[in-house]
Motif scaffolding. Sequence first.
Motif, PDB file in Angstrom:
ATOM      1  N   ILE A 176       0.856  -1.187   0.000  1.00 55.13           N
ATOM      2  CA  ILE A 176       0.000   0.000   0.000  1.00 55.13           C
ATOM      3  C   ILE A 176       0.886   1.228   0.000  1.00 55.13           C
ATOM      4  O   ILE A 176       2.055   1.172   0.397  1.00 55.13           O
ATOM      5  CB  ILE A 176      -0.947   0.049   1.215  1.00 55.13           C
ATOM      6  N   LYS A 177       0.349   2.330  -0.470  1.00 57.93           N
ATOM      7  CA  LYS A 177       1.029   3.612  -0.343  1.00 57.93           C
ATOM      8  C   LYS A 177       0.691   4.199   1.021  1.00 57.93           C
ATOM      9  O   LYS A 177      -0.470   4.240   1.421  1.00 57.93           O
ATOM     10  CB  LYS A 177       0.571   4.587  -1.422  1.00 57.93           C
ATOM     11  N   ALA A 178       1.712   4.666   1.721  1.00 57.04           N
ATOM     12  CA  ALA A 178       1.485   5.295   3.018  1.00 57.04           C
ATOM     13  C   ALA A 178       2.628   6.248   3.320  1.00 57.04           C
ATOM     14  O   ALA A 178       3.698   6.176   2.699  1.00 57.04           O
ATOM     15  CB  ALA A 178       1.369   4.238   4.122  1.00 57.04           C
ATOM     16  N   ASN A 179       2.402   7.148   4.271  1.00 57.26           N
ATOM     17  CA  ASN A 179       3.421   8.102   4.677  1.00 57.26           C
ATOM     18  C   ASN A 179       4.362   7.473   5.698  1.00 57.26           C
ATOM     19  O   ASN A 179       3.916   6.757   6.600  1.00 57.26           O
ATOM     20  CB  ASN A 179       2.784   9.347   5.291  1.00 57.26           C
ATOM     21  N   ASP A 180       5.664   7.733   5.551  1.00 53.42           N
ATOM     22  CA  ASP A 180       6.604   7.282   6.567  1.00 53.42           C
ATOM     23  C   ASP A 180       6.635   8.285   7.715  1.00 53.42           C
ATOM     24  O   ASP A 180       5.836   9.237   7.753  1.00 53.42           O
ATOM     25  CB  ASP A 180       7.999   7.060   5.965  1.00 53.42           C
ATOM     26  N   GLU A 181       7.566   8.096   8.665  1.00 49.66           N
ATOM     27  CA  GLU A 181       7.602   8.960   9.851  1.00 49.66           C
ATOM     28  C   GLU A 181       7.945  10.405   9.515  1.00 49.66           C
ATOM     29  O   GLU A 181       7.670  11.313  10.300  1.00 49.66           O
ATOM     30  CB  GLU A 181       8.612   8.401  10.861  1.00 49.66           C
ATOM     31  N   LYS A 182       8.513  10.624   8.327  1.00 42.17           N
ATOM     32  CA  LYS A 182       8.841  11.996   7.902  1.00 42.17           C
ATOM     33  C   LYS A 182       7.799  12.578   6.948  1.00 42.17           C
ATOM     34  O   LYS A 182       7.988  13.663   6.407  1.00 42.17           O
ATOM     35  CB  LYS A 182      10.216  12.019   7.237  1.00 42.17           C
ATOM     36  N   GLY A 183       6.717  11.833   6.752  1.00 44.69           N
ATOM     37  CA  GLY A 183       5.656  12.325   5.876  1.00 44.69           C
ATOM     38  C   GLY A 183       5.890  12.049   4.411  1.00 44.69           C
ATOM     39  O   GLY A 183       5.134  12.541   3.558  1.00 44.69           O
ATOM     40  N   LYS A 184       6.922  11.270   4.074  1.00 45.42           N
ATOM     41  CA  LYS A 184       7.206  10.910   2.687  1.00 45.42           C
ATOM     42  C   LYS A 184       6.410   9.670   2.300  1.00 45.42           C
ATOM     43  O   LYS A 184       6.244   8.756   3.100  1.00 45.42           O
ATOM     44  CB  LYS A 184       8.698  10.646   2.488  1.00 45.42           C
ATOM     45  N   VAL A 185       5.932   9.651   1.067  1.00 45.72           N
ATOM     46  CA  VAL A 185       5.110   8.532   0.607  1.00 45.72           C
ATOM     47  C   VAL A 185       6.010   7.405   0.099  1.00 45.72           C
ATOM     48  O   VAL A 185       6.880   7.616  -0.750  1.00 45.72           O
ATOM     49  CB  VAL A 185       4.137   8.971  -0.509  1.00 45.72           C
ATOM     50  N   ARG A 186       5.798   6.214   0.630  1.00 42.76           N
ATOM     51  CA  ARG A 186       6.546   5.030   0.219  1.00 42.76           C
ATOM     52  C   ARG A 186       5.575   3.880   0.023  1.00 42.76           C
ATOM     53  O   ARG A 186       4.393   3.974   0.351  1.00 42.76           O
ATOM     54  CB  ARG A 186       7.584   4.643   1.273  1.00 42.76           C
ATOM     55  N   LEU A 187       6.097   2.762  -0.492  1.00 41.24           N
ATOM     56  CA  LEU A 187       5.342   1.521  -0.553  1.00 41.24           C
ATOM     57  C   LEU A 187       5.645   0.708   0.698  1.00 41.24           C
ATOM     58  O   LEU A 187       6.809   0.488   1.035  1.00 41.24           O
ATOM     59  CB  LEU A 187       5.724   0.706  -1.798  1.00 41.24           C
ATOM     60  N   PHE A 188       4.589   0.257   1.384  1.00 38.86           N
ATOM     61  CA  PHE A 188       4.741  -0.561   2.582  1.00 38.86           C
ATOM     62  C   PHE A 188       4.082  -1.921   2.334  1.00 38.86           C
ATOM     63  O   PHE A 188       2.939  -1.995   1.883  1.00 38.86           O
ATOM     64  CB  PHE A 188       4.101   0.121   3.789  1.00 38.86           C
TER      65      PHE A 188
END
Length: 425
Positions: A103-115
């Motif tokens: 899924i696409k989601a924000n990391d702890e810095k608010g950047k969008v990554r694939l998780f």
Amino acid sequence: MFFFRKDGSCEIEAQINIKIEDGSIRMSNINSTINDFEKFIEFIENEKPILSATQEVLGRKDCYNLNMILENKKDVINPSYNQDKYFAIDLMFSLVLASKLYIKANDEKGKVRLFKTDKLESFQSLNEDEKYAFLLQTYWTKYDFEIKFDRTHNIAAFYNILAEIASAKQGDIIVKDEMDISNVMYSTGAAFFHHLKFLSFGEIELINGSKTRYEDTIKSFSPNEFGIKTSILLLTKAIQYWNREDVPVLLEYYNLKVTTNKNEKAFDVFKTIFKGNTVKNTVEESKINKGGTYTFKVSLSKTVWRKINLAYKHTFGDLHNAIQEAFEFDNDHLYAFFIGGNRRKGVYCKYAEYEGPIAEITTIASLNLYKGERLLYLFDFGDEWEFNVELAEINEEAPVPLKPMIIESKGKSPHQYSGGWGLYE
């Protein structure tokens, strides 16, 4: 077999002369498909690339580096192309999202990554035949053809290409017919041929030197035995599962007969793709607990947002009402929710009369959402108020609220009839 001409007329060609022996398709070399897909997963896991800010896809440098290790690679010498020009990468990116392996989601810095999700582990436990069957099923049943290909590529163009492959013999070469409606697939629809190559249906001969997307880039396609027999399966047993809204029109208007079994699932068809009963398992459904309290962060901008708690059994209609209350709107227009931001298919309010999930009766838990997953909430189809909705938390232990609760707020609510976005950003 039906073929459709450019003018919309239809002529009957000779019946497909290759039969599927014992209901199965013989083994072909699917190694390149599986190897590339696993390299894609390995790249995402090791590199953890940040997605681009606007399109939320892989950046040019990441695409270039990933392309260099693939078998289905684009012939490039520098990282100057966007993801959509790398047909294999763009396809794999779509497949992992459509199947919810990621899924696409924000990391702890608010950047969008694939998780990754728990479905990825299930996929990796499959054998190669099962992995291929899952990928083909995902492509056929979940890939968004009508978004990835614009409206000029109607279903007849795709159907004719597959029909030509299904009617071919080993060694035949398929080339453009100027009078056929599928001629658009050799230029603006070229990605479809690249998809077929990635899926091991055959080989492409390219035309080099094209300067615009409207010029032909495909000279010919040479199907193999596997591609021929798989095309037969797709156009017969699997056609009703094709992820296109116009399939019923195709079937009814041209009187294409499909025998359906109400107890049959798509996997029941795709598991027959290989001979020898080698496909027994597929990716398991999510193991996430559907119960508990769901916390959604609903944002209009970085400085204007609300957090709302709902119970797993609350509906998207309840979430809509809570958002309206949280932002002090009048709740006087139609609305819809779109998972991942795709504005074509979503959960609509009942008054929109959309043929799909109805917000007022679709529960939060029923969509198997993951923590971090995002939705687009569209309110008022005229003024189009867009809210970004993120599933911030699923708390399985917390007491579920009897009604939706606004638990945190930031920023002043805009006036619903202000007539402009800039007034509150």
